[in-house]
Design an enzyme around this catalytic site. Structure first.
Site, short mmCIF file in Angstrom:
data_model
loop_
_atom_site.label_atom_id
_atom_site.label_comp_id
_atom_site.label_asym_id
_atom_site.label_seq_id
_atom_site.Cartn_x
_atom_site.Cartn_y
_atom_site.Cartn_z
N ASP A 93 0.86 -1.18 0.00
CA ASP A 93 0.00 0.00 0.00
C ASP A 93 0.90 1.24 0.00
O ASP A 93 1.69 1.43 0.94
CB ASP A 93 -0.89 0.03 1.25
CG ASP A 93 -1.98 -1.02 1.22
OD1 ASP A 93 -1.92 -1.94 0.38
OD2 ASP A 93 -2.90 -0.94 2.06
N LYS A 155 -7.17 3.20 -2.61
CA LYS A 155 -7.50 3.12 -1.19
C LYS A 155 -7.81 4.52 -0.67
O LYS A 155 -7.18 5.49 -1.08
CB LYS A 155 -6.31 2.50 -0.44
CG LYS A 155 -6.42 2.44 1.07
CD LYS A 155 -5.17 1.77 1.64
CE LYS A 155 -5.10 1.86 3.16
NZ LYS A 155 -3.88 1.22 3.72
N LYS A 187 -10.15 -0.22 -1.77
CA LYS A 187 -9.96 -0.53 -0.36
C LYS A 187 -10.42 0.65 0.48
O LYS A 187 -9.94 1.77 0.31
CB LYS A 187 -8.50 -0.85 -0.06
CG LYS A 187 -8.23 -1.15 1.42
CD LYS A 187 -6.77 -1.52 1.66
CE LYS A 187 -6.46 -1.66 3.15
NZ LYS A 187 -5.03 -2.01 3.39
#
Length: 220
Positions: A93, A155, A187
């Site tokens: 990430d 995300k 996400k």
């Protein structure tokens, strides 16, 4: 709804210990979470612990880079991604270059994501937008750049903004509407604390949930 399969059980507090990481992984095995999300200094330790307990199930190992501000030089971020991959992370990430977005330099945004994805190879690269700092137009443009650059997920948040709302159904819908038809996942992360909230985010288009409240949610 089987929430567990969506959850990346998260511990990104700076004071975490090896015992905390073990506990996180043990809970992920017990409740059958998708994976754990931890800081990069524990990736090697966590990889060994997960592998030693693989008979207990499949827990993916996720870590963060260019975190939490998105202000690293590209050279520094590349080193971080290489190290995370070499030490056994399953997914990365990364925080997007927020300064470049604010300056309208979307080519730089796309180029940096593309470089990181090249290092990740088949491992998922999830790009953290920090949506509380962006306008709706900037969120959409950032999502489109992530698609162009070959990222696997977008995300919402780092969870580190003191006054940030984090994941909201409005932002998840915007992100999902922009990327889902192009095969990219979403996400939701930041401030997800209840089962009802988690289900609302999934119904809005979230494919994963990053949260430290997963145990409470699945025991509801």
């Amino acid at each position: 709804m089987n929430l567990a399969k969506y959850i990346e059980h998260t511990l990104l507090k700076p004071g975490a210990t090896e015992n905390d990481i073990k506990r996180l992984i043990d809970e992920a095995f017990e409740y059958k979470f998708f994976g754990v999300c931890i800081n990069p200094n524990f990736v090697k330790f966590a990889r060994k612990y997960i592998d030693e307990n693989k008979e207990r199930g499949d827990v993916k190992l996720v870590t963060v880079v260019n975190f939490p501000l998105g202000t690293n030089s590209m050279d520094t971020t590349m080193v971080q991604v290489h190290e995370a991959v070499n030490e056994g992370a399953d997914e990365i990430d990364t925080v997007i270059n927020l300064s470049a977005i604010k300056m309208g330099d979307y080519k730089k945004v796309s180029d940096e994501i593309k470089i990181q994805k090249g290092i990740c190879g088949k491992r998922n690269l999830k790009v953290i937008l920090e949506v509380d700092l962006l306008t709706r137009d900037e969120i959409k443009k950032a999502c489109l750049n992530c698609i162009t650059a070959g990222a696997d997920f977008v995300k919402t948040s780092t969870g580190f903004l003191k006054d940030g709302l984090g994941a909201t159904t409005e932002n998840i819908r915007l992100m999902s509407d922009t990327v889902s038809r192009r095969g990219m996942g979403v996400k939701a992360s930041g401030g997800i604390r209840t089962r009802v909230q988690a289900i609302d985010l999934i119904n809005a288009g979230a494919d994963r949930l990053g949260t430290s409240s997963g145990v409470a949610m699945v025991k509801y």
